[in-house]
Design an enzyme around this catalytic site. Structure first.
Site, PDB file in Angstrom:
ATOM      1  N   CYS A   1     -10.917  -1.539 -10.525  1.00 47.27           N
ATOM      2  CA  CYS A   1     -10.330  -0.437  -9.753  1.00 47.27           C
ATOM      3  C   CYS A   1      -8.958  -0.802  -9.162  1.00 47.27           C
ATOM      4  O   CYS A   1      -8.415  -0.064  -8.359  1.00 47.27           O
ATOM      5  CB  CYS A   1     -11.275   0.044  -8.662  1.00 47.27           C
ATOM      6  SG  CYS A   1     -11.597  -1.187  -7.404  1.00 47.27           S
TER       7      CYS A   1
ATOM      8  N   HIS B   1       0.811  -1.209   0.000  1.00 44.51           N
ATOM      9  CA  HIS B   1       0.000   0.000   0.000  1.00 44.51           C
ATOM     10  C   HIS B   1       0.847   1.263   0.000  1.00 44.51           C
ATOM     11  O   HIS B   1       0.435   2.297  -0.518  1.00 44.51           O
ATOM     12  CB  HIS B   1      -0.990  -0.016   1.160  1.00 44.51           C
ATOM     13  CG  HIS B   1      -2.257  -0.710   0.786  1.00 44.51           C
ATOM     14  ND1 HIS B   1      -2.524  -2.007   1.132  1.00 44.51           N
ATOM     15  CD2 HIS B   1      -3.308  -0.306   0.026  1.00 44.51           C
ATOM     16  CE1 HIS B   1      -3.690  -2.365   0.616  1.00 44.51           C
ATOM     17  NE2 HIS B   1      -4.192  -1.360  -0.047  1.00 44.51           N
TER      18      HIS B   1
HETATM   19  C1  PEP Z   1      -7.700  -4.098  -4.919  1.00 42.29           C
HETATM   20  O1  PEP Z   1      -7.551  -5.020  -4.117  1.00 42.29           O
HETATM   21  O2  PEP Z   1      -7.483  -4.192  -6.140  1.00 42.29           O
HETATM   22  C2  PEP Z   1      -8.153  -2.780  -4.428  1.00 42.29           C
HETATM   23  C3  PEP Z   1      -8.437  -1.814  -5.263  1.00 42.29           C
HETATM   24  O3  PEP Z   1      -8.211  -2.615  -3.089  1.00 42.29           O
HETATM   25  P1  PEP Z   1      -6.960  -2.292  -2.142  1.00 42.29           P
HETATM   26  O4  PEP Z   1      -5.744  -2.147  -3.010  1.00 42.29           O
HETATM   27  O5  PEP Z   1      -7.305  -1.060  -1.391  1.00 42.29           O
HETATM   28  O6  PEP Z   1      -6.914  -3.505  -1.275  1.00 42.29           O
END
Ligand code: PEP
Ligand code: MG
Length: 762
Positions: free
Chosen positions: A682, A366
């Site tokens: 996304c 992240h």
């Molecule tokens: C994903 O898992 O692709 C997503 C958009 O959520 P995050 O990256 O916040 O877990």
């Protein structure tokens, strides 16, 4: 055997100089296994040979002098085959090669094991005996186990060693290239800046000293300073501390006392080690002793001993931590951190932040996603580098390749500046298409949305060229606080966001904490956090948290029509039904309130994220109870491939271009189409040039990405055709591995005049 192994490894680990550690290892192995000789050969890839680096039983003069080519002799054979070799009479083996300098004529039995770290042969560990005999299976298993443990130590020591010589008296024209993994694309230059200098005795590189008296002097001075710091700290906190915490301060004072730790450190200095190394050796020994204690309270104290060691070390190095915390970052700063956190980025003056170097983390963590969201070039996982070495140095950072150059020379700097110019030209070209729609050359229109919420800036300005927000990650406002935000606090923030562009849809995701996104005030300790309590699993177990958040979202949407609510980490249909029940409950509670205020409250559209593979097989059932789907390709990749996206050991296996992932994405698109449920992607794939081509071919028409990628993606869309992308997809779906897919996709991008983006294709 296990105890012997542990004892040897522990003893060897304590010795900071690799050569000394290896020769101690050879000695201990001879004693433990009652063999006649033990030797360690280390690989030198520049010279393509193994160098005899330590021995007991062969000629000691041969150490550092005898080398064996990668394809020569028994040592070369072990390296080539990457497996142990156990023979009763070495000289009669066809690959045996005689090296007179090592004086091994009297030995017959031979056992060798490769030392391998992350698929790379670092060396070979051998045992020899005069008698002709095969070594037993136990002995062989023991040697293999030891070689595995040794591999990690050698790899660390080598990485440190290449820098050690540079840390002492760094020459003015010193330049160092480091390699990490690309975290966020872009080029950046600036001065290395460590936000909070965290000195760690574990990371400290060893050193010898010429002048022991001086070392004792600086050590004592540092202890005095630390004692003074501790006295001030305990005075400041007097009355606020429970007894057991006060007792820790007592422990610090006791340890700092010249008669306990001090004496031992000074003995080490008298043996020729410098003050930091002597302190490291003694403190690490204490830490091990505390960690081995039976009493859990005492075991915990290992952390305090380490902290105290770090404080003394900081004072020896003249890096008083409290002062450093207040230093002003330079105007063009490259933030250096052990691990970048959301709070760290939020605190940092954004106008000064040029780039990020994170010692830990991978391109999928992240922290990297956050850097991309902010458009800040970042390199992750530059491990085995003492952070202090980068502080205050000029740094060039290439977020496309993962290269970090410290103190560059003039030529490198000029080359880098040329790259910056080229990048700017490309960016100008892309920006010139700002107002044009995202339509392919054969007239297929895409809706481009943004992912928001990972950085403070991105929260408040939705990209003008976007069609709305496809994913608002709500967790950051939760992470930035010391407690759960109240309904009103959340509602105020959400209102501001929804109101900013009321005509554009705004998809808010309910809290997705857990995994690698912990809340500081709600610690969750799990063996396996990514398979644990995260996303909807956690919030359904705490309806009081989910209800407050949903109420805040609904309240923020009074009089507006653009709110959509999305549920993360859904695995089962029942989770969606339960969440919908809570959403309805909140809706009915607030309907009256809206009415009383003369406002309308609309039931928002409710969707689920498709990121747990189980839901791929439940699309028909889900389609009956939700209004839309959104593919979280980041987690879908992680769970389909069973690869923790933050674990650098396996992050190389994490790849959204894996044929299985592409096939799953393709299946999802097909079914969503048949079921007539609107669908968006996304995850990060939707913001990559290659990903866009493949997703378009699969049938996705809504892509949500970080806002810094939006114009780039639009440029891609405008330069490709749906029909060609479909041909490309048909081809790549027949390939076997992600690299081949990537290559094909890059060829297509190049042929579409998008070669400039291929370099930036993370
Ligand atoms: C994903 O898992 O692709 C997503 C958009 O959520 P995050 O990256 O916040 O877990
Ligand atoms: Mg996810």
């Amino acid at each position: 055997m296990l105890t012997t192994l542990k004892r040897i490894v522990q003893e060897v680990n304590q010795i900071p100089v690799l050569d000394d550690a290896l020769s101690c290892l050879a000695k201990r192995l001879i004693e433990a296994l009652k063999v006649d000789s033990c030797s360690i050969y280390l690989a030198d890839y520049d010279q393509q040979h193994f160098l005899l680096s330590a021995t007991q039983g062969l000629a000691s003069e041969a150490v550092g002098a005898v080398s064996i080519g990668f394809s020569e002799g028994l040592i070369g054979l072990i390296g080539q085959r990457e497996e142990p070799l156990n023979i009763s009479d070495a000289p009669s083996h066809p690959r045996f090669k005689h090296y007179p300098e090592v004086q091994e004529d009297r030995y017959h039995a031979f056992l060798g094991a490769p030392i391998i770290h992350q698929r790379k042969v670092l060396g070979v560990l051998t045992l020899q005996q005069q008698k002709k005999r095969r070594f037993s299976e136990d002995e062989e298993a023991f040697l293999v186990t030891l070689a595995m443990q040794l591999a990690v130590e050698i790899s660390n020591a080598q990485a440190r060693g290449s820098i050690t010589s540079l840390t002492e008296n760094v020459p003015k024209d010193w330049q160092k290239s480091l390699r990490g993994v690309p975290g966020s694309s872009g080029l950046a230059s600036g001065l290395g800046y460590i936000q909070n200098i965290m000195v760690s005795i574990h990371n400290h590189v060893h050193g010898r000293c010429e002048d022991p008296e001086h070392e004792v002097y600086i050590y004592r001075l540092a202890v005095k300073q630390t004692q003074q710091d501790m006295t001030e700290l305990s005075a400041k906190m007097k009355g606020q501390l429970p007894d057991d915490v006060s007792a820790i301060f007592q422990l610090y004072h006791h340890l700092l006392d010249a008669n306990s730790l001090g004496r031992e450190v000074e003995v080490k200095i008298s043996e020729g080690w410098d003050a930091p190394t002597s302190l490291k050796m003694v403190v690490e020994n204490y830490i091990r002793q505390f960690q081995a204690m039976h009493d859990p309270y005492m075991r915990e104290r290992a952390v305090d001993v380490e902290d105290m060691g770090n404080r003394v070390l900081a004072n020896i190095l003249g890096l008083n931590t409290s002062e450093s915390a207040q230093r002003e970052p330079p105007n063009k700063a490259i933030l250096i951190a052990e691990e970048v956190t959301a709070a760290m980025l939020a605190e940092f003056p954004s106008e000064k932040l040029q780039g990020i170097v994170s010692i830990r983390g991978s391109s999928n963590s992240h922290a990297a996603i956050m850097a991309r969201a902010m458009g800040i070039p970042a390199v992750m996982g530059v491990s085995n580098v003492p952070m202090n070495l980068l502080s205050g140095k000029e740094i060039l950072l290439d977020g496309y390749t993962g290269d970090v150059i410290v103190s560059p020379d003039v030529t490198i700097r000029q080359e880098f500046e040329q790259l910056v110019v080229e990048e700017q030209l490309l960016s100008d070209k892309i920006h010139a298409q700002d107002d044009l729609p995202a339509v392919t050359k054969d007239d297929c229109r895409l809706s481009l949305l943004v992912n928001a919420g990972l950085s403070i800036e991105a929260e408040n300005n939705i990209h003008p060229a976007s069609d709305g927000v496809g994913l608002f990650r709500t967790e950051i406002p939760f992470m930035m606080r010391q407690r759960f935000p109240t309904e009103q606090e959340q509602a105020d923030l959400y209102r501001q966001l929804l109101e900013a562009e009321p005509s554009k849809s705004f998809t808010m995701r309910t809290l997705d904490v857990g995994g690698d996104k912990p809340l500081p005030y709600f610690p969750i300790s799990e063996e396996n956090p990514f398979l644990g309590w995260r996303g909807i699993r956690l919030t359904l177990d705490h309806p009081e948290i989910l209800l407050v958040q949903i109420r805040a979202m609904l309240r923020a949407s009074f009089g507006l029509q653009n709110l959509k609510i999305m549920l993360p980490m859904v695995t089962s249909v029942s989770e969606v039904s339960e969440a919908k029940r809570l959403i309805r409950q909140a809706f009915y509670e607030l309907e009256e309130e809206a009415l009383a205020q003369g406002q309308t409250l609309l039931m928002p559209k409710i969707g689920v994220m498709l990121e747990v593979p189980a839901v791929i097989y439940q699309l028909p059932q889900l389609s009956k109870i939700v209004d839309f789907f959104s593919v979280g390709s980041n987690d879908l990749t992680q769970y389909l491939l069973a690869v923790d996206r933050n674990n650098p050991r396996v992050s190389g296996l994490y790849d959204s271009y894996h044929p299985a992932v592409l096939s799953a994405l393709s299946t999802i698109a097909k079914h969503a189409g048949l079921l007539q449920v609107p669908i968006t992607v996304c995850g990060e794939l939707a913001g990559e040039p290659g990903g866009v081509v493949l997703l378009l071919a699969m049938g996705y028409r809504n892509l949500s990405m970080n806002s810094h990628n939006l114009l780039r993606v639009k440029w891609v869309v405008r330069n490709i055709t749906q029909s060609e992308s479909e041909q490309l997809l048909a081809k790549v779906l027949t390939l076997n591995n992600p690299q081949d897919v990537r290559e094909e996709v890059n060829i297509y991008l190049e042929s579409s005049g998008l070669g400039g983006l291929v370099r930036a294709g993370i």
